[in-house]
Design an enzyme around this catalytic site. Structure first.
Site, short mmCIF file in Angstrom:
data_model
loop_
_atom_site.label_atom_id
_atom_site.label_comp_id
_atom_site.label_asym_id
_atom_site.label_seq_id
_atom_site.Cartn_x
_atom_site.Cartn_y
_atom_site.Cartn_z
N ARG A 177 37.02 47.81 38.31
CA ARG A 177 35.61 47.42 38.49
C ARG A 177 34.78 48.68 38.65
O ARG A 177 34.66 49.22 39.76
CB ARG A 177 35.47 46.52 39.72
CG ARG A 177 36.32 45.28 39.63
CD ARG A 177 36.23 44.41 40.88
NE ARG A 177 37.31 43.43 40.84
CZ ARG A 177 37.29 42.32 40.11
NH1 ARG A 177 36.24 42.03 39.38
NH2 ARG A 177 38.32 41.50 40.11
N CYS A 236 35.78 38.22 39.06
CA CYS A 236 34.88 38.65 37.98
C CYS A 236 33.75 37.64 37.77
O CYS A 236 32.61 38.02 37.52
CB CYS A 236 35.65 38.82 36.67
SG CYS A 236 36.96 40.03 36.77
C1 BEZ Z 1 39.64 38.40 39.46
O1 BEZ Z 1 39.74 37.44 40.19
O2 BEZ Z 1 38.58 38.68 38.90
C2 BEZ Z 1 40.83 39.27 39.23
C3 BEZ Z 1 41.70 39.49 40.27
C4 BEZ Z 1 42.80 40.30 40.08
C5 BEZ Z 1 43.02 40.88 38.83
C6 BEZ Z 1 42.12 40.69 37.80
C7 BEZ Z 1 41.02 39.88 37.99
#
Ligand code: BEZ
Length: 214
Positions: free
Chosen positions: A128, A51
């Site tokens: 996402r 993110c």
């Molecule tokens: C992330 O790295 O943004 C992420 C990865 C897996 C689940 C939620 C967020």
């Protein structure tokens, strides 16, 4: 009452309205999106690595989106305090400031309206999602990515340019179209139009598949 948890907006729907707290203050979405293109995107959680790369990617493309009369607005199911702490943390660590509003969708109401909660993936974190909304408030393109795969900024920018160019010139975009490439002209609707087309300087495979430069 109808369970709204799994609502999936569709291309061509008007963008569902809502009021929410964001990192730039309270907004009414219908007011925010009025008369400009808008990209609404969700991320699963603040202070997570993928993110952080994605939000930074949007922030770094600020001038591109402004040049395309496009507002950005992010969302996750986190509190406004978590958002502010994360914005501060990223700015301190990398110098990148998330200037666009980030919705604090702590009651999940916006995520539910926009099909961002997909329980097979997560019951509590938004996937996402990317919604491209036109100046009339209509949803024109939707992307959904899972939690563990970041989006492609190049494709987001390409899709926006393609939508705007298609609208402006009333044309369609072929596979892998990029700005500057030839575009597809609409198929003829009458025999007379078909015959006109044969006399045109379009690049033609056949009368129904013709390209031109802009
Ligand atoms: C992330 O790295 O943004 C992420 C990865 C897996 C689940 C939620 C967020």
């Amino acid at each position: 009452m109808e369970d709204q948890t799994y609502n999936m907006p569709r291309i061509g729907d008007m963008a569902p309205d809502f009021e929410s707290m964001t990192t730039t203050g309270k907004i009414r979405f219908s007011e925010y999106i009025k008369d400009s293109w808008t990209i609404l995107f969700s991320h699963p959680a603040d202070f997570t690595p993928v993110c952080t790369t994605e939000m930074s990617g949007f922030a770094l493309e600020k001038d591109f989106f402004a040049g395309r009369q496009t507002k950005l607005i992010g969302l996750s199911i986190d509190s406004i305090h978590a958002h502010i702490a994360w914005v501060n943390n990223v700015k301190k660590n990398t110098g990148v400031l998330f200037e666009f509003p980030i919705i604090a969708d702590i009651d999940m109401s916006v995520s539910k309206k926009y099909g961002m909660l997909q329980p097979g993936e997560s019951e509590t974190a938004a996937v996402r999602a990317v919604f491209f909304i036109d100046p009339k408030g209509k949803i024109r393109l939707i992307m959904y990515y899972p939690l563990n795969v970041g989006r492609n900024m190049d494709e987001i920018k390409r899709a926006l340019v393609a939508l705007q160019t298609a609208d402006e010139h009333k044309v369609s975009m072929p596979l892998d179209w990029r700005e500057g490439d030839q575009v597809i002209v609409s198929p003829p609707k009458t025999v007379a139009e078909m015959l006109d087309r044969e006399a045109s300087d379009y690049e033609m495979v056949d009368f129904y598949l013709a390209k031109r430069s802009l």
